[in-house]
Scaffold this motif. Sequence first.
Motif, PDB file in Angstrom:
ATOM      1  N   UNK A 146      36.070  10.608  32.470  1.00  0.00           N
ATOM      2  CA  UNK A 146      36.012  11.914  31.819  1.00  0.00           C
ATOM      3  C   UNK A 146      37.190  12.000  30.862  1.00  0.00           C
ATOM      4  N   UNK A 147      36.898  12.345  29.616  1.00  0.00           N
ATOM      5  CA  UNK A 147      37.942  12.591  28.622  1.00  0.00           C
ATOM      6  C   UNK A 147      37.720  14.002  28.089  1.00  0.00           C
ATOM      7  N   UNK A 148      38.750  14.840  28.169  1.00  0.00           N
ATOM      8  CA  UNK A 148      38.695  16.196  27.628  1.00  0.00           C
ATOM      9  C   UNK A 148      39.499  16.191  26.333  1.00  0.00           C
ATOM     10  N   UNK A 149      38.851  16.644  25.253  1.00  0.00           N
ATOM     11  CA  UNK A 149      39.472  16.658  23.935  1.00  0.00           C
ATOM     12  C   UNK A 149      39.563  18.090  23.427  1.00  0.00           C
ATOM     13  N   UNK A 150      40.666  18.418  22.737  1.00  0.00           N
ATOM     14  CA  UNK A 150      40.780  19.751  22.136  1.00  0.00           C
ATOM     15  C   UNK A 150      40.023  19.761  20.803  1.00  0.00           C
ATOM     16  N   UNK A 151      40.057  20.893  20.095  1.00  0.00           N
ATOM     17  CA  UNK A 151      39.297  21.058  18.854  1.00  0.00           C
ATOM     18  C   UNK A 151      39.716  20.068  17.765  1.00  0.00           C
ATOM     19  N   UNK A 152      40.965  19.588  17.815  1.00  0.00           N
ATOM     20  CA  UNK A 152      41.439  18.617  16.822  1.00  0.00           C
ATOM     21  C   UNK A 152      41.116  17.181  17.227  1.00  0.00           C
ATOM     22  N   UNK A 153      40.525  17.004  18.402  1.00  0.00           N
ATOM     23  CA  UNK A 153      40.180  15.662  18.871  1.00  0.00           C
ATOM     24  C   UNK A 153      41.291  14.982  19.657  1.00  0.00           C
ATOM     25  N   UNK A 154      42.352  15.724  19.980  1.00  0.00           N
ATOM     26  CA  UNK A 154      43.448  15.154  20.773  1.00  0.00           C
ATOM     27  C   UNK A 154      43.068  15.154  22.251  1.00  0.00           C
ATOM     28  N   UNK A 197      44.977  26.343  25.914  1.00  0.00           N
ATOM     29  CA  UNK A 197      44.940  27.557  25.091  1.00  0.00           C
ATOM     30  C   UNK A 197      43.497  27.844  24.681  1.00  0.00           C
ATOM     31  N   UNK A 198      43.220  29.052  24.171  1.00  0.00           N
ATOM     32  CA  UNK A 198      41.854  29.377  23.761  1.00  0.00           C
ATOM     33  C   UNK A 198      41.319  28.368  22.743  1.00  0.00           C
ATOM     34  N   UNK A 208      29.737  17.047  26.171  1.00  0.00           N
ATOM     35  CA  UNK A 208      29.492  18.425  26.579  1.00  0.00           C
ATOM     36  C   UNK A 208      30.608  19.280  25.984  1.00  0.00           C
ATOM     37  N   UNK A 209      30.413  20.608  25.959  1.00  0.00           N
ATOM     38  CA  UNK A 209      31.425  21.492  25.376  1.00  0.00           C
ATOM     39  C   UNK A 209      31.813  22.593  26.350  1.00  0.00           C
ATOM     40  N   UNK A 210      33.072  22.997  26.300  1.00  0.00           N
ATOM     41  CA  UNK A 210      33.628  24.036  27.147  1.00  0.00           C
ATOM     42  C   UNK A 210      34.407  24.999  26.253  1.00  0.00           C
ATOM     43  N   UNK A 211      34.081  26.276  26.348  1.00  0.00           N
ATOM     44  CA  UNK A 211      34.783  27.294  25.549  1.00  0.00           C
ATOM     45  C   UNK A 211      35.759  28.040  26.455  1.00  0.00           C
ATOM     46  N   UNK A 212      37.008  28.132  26.014  1.00  0.00           N
ATOM     47  CA  UNK A 212      38.058  28.862  26.731  1.00  0.00           C
ATOM     48  C   UNK A 212      38.424  30.075  25.867  1.00  0.00           C
ATOM     49  N   UNK A 228      45.093  27.823  33.143  1.00  0.00           N
ATOM     50  CA  UNK A 228      45.621  26.654  33.821  1.00  0.00           C
ATOM     51  C   UNK A 228      44.472  26.082  34.637  1.00  0.00           C
ATOM     52  N   UNK A 229      44.062  24.838  34.334  1.00  0.00           N
ATOM     53  CA  UNK A 229      42.875  24.263  34.953  1.00  0.00           C
ATOM     54  C   UNK A 229      43.176  22.916  35.580  1.00  0.00           C
ATOM     55  N   UNK A 230      42.457  22.655  36.655  1.00  0.00           N
ATOM     56  CA  UNK A 230      42.485  21.354  37.321  1.00  0.00           C
ATOM     57  C   UNK A 230      41.086  20.773  37.205  1.00  0.00           C
ATOM     58  N   UNK A 231      40.947  19.629  36.550  1.00  0.00           N
ATOM     59  CA  UNK A 231      39.651  18.980  36.379  1.00  0.00           C
ATOM     60  C   UNK A 231      39.438  17.932  37.459  1.00  0.00           C
ATOM     61  N   UNK A 232      38.168  17.697  37.786  1.00  0.00           N
ATOM     62  CA  UNK A 232      37.791  16.638  38.722  1.00  0.00           C
ATOM     63  C   UNK A 232      36.499  16.016  38.229  1.00  0.00           C
ATOM     64  N   UNK A 233      36.355  14.717  38.468  1.00  0.00           N
ATOM     65  CA  UNK A 233      35.089  14.041  38.178  1.00  0.00           C
ATOM     66  C   UNK A 233      34.654  13.314  39.437  1.00  0.00           C
ATOM     67  N   UNK A 234      33.370  13.441  39.747  1.00  0.00           N
ATOM     68  CA  UNK A 234      32.795  12.805  40.930  1.00  0.00           C
ATOM     69  C   UNK A 234      31.763  11.787  40.477  1.00  0.00           C
TER      70      UNK A 234
END
Length: 146
Positions: free
Chosen positions: A65-73, A94-95, A36-40, A45-51
């Motif tokens: 859940x793995x959140x990756x930035x645009x560079x794949x980090x 960051x944006x 899935x994708x999320x645009x900032x 400052x965010x707190x993520x949760x997975x249920x």
Amino acid sequence: MGSGNYRAVVNFVATPVDRDELVSAELAAGVSSELYHLRIDRSQLMLFAIENRREASAPANAVRLIVLDAEGSEVVRLIAEVGLTRTNGSVLLPPGVYSLRAERVQSTTQLPLPFSVFATLETDPLGVEPIDPTDAPIVCPGPGIG
């Protein structure tokens, strides 16, 4: 900080934290991950949760859940076992466009695995709220008083 008296106040309330549901889905039978994708648009400052919404009586499967930035980090990694919700520490994003990858782990079965991903925005655009350490009451006269 110098020497002197300090006071810390901790307030626990019964009101649940207001969090936004970003994804409510399931990993279908035989599917190991979904993306899935999320645009900032501005730093947040965010707190993520997975249920993991699988019932505790169902065969064991954890969801990651793995959140990756645009560079794949990797920015965030969470794992929730059957019937549990997991959070992490807050992360400053960051944006940019972020990828949210949900993965099946500890797979003992390939049954559908329902899950939800939540985020809580913790960015306070107004800054901190000052507190009067003297505990002196503040008198605010109403109309016609004073």
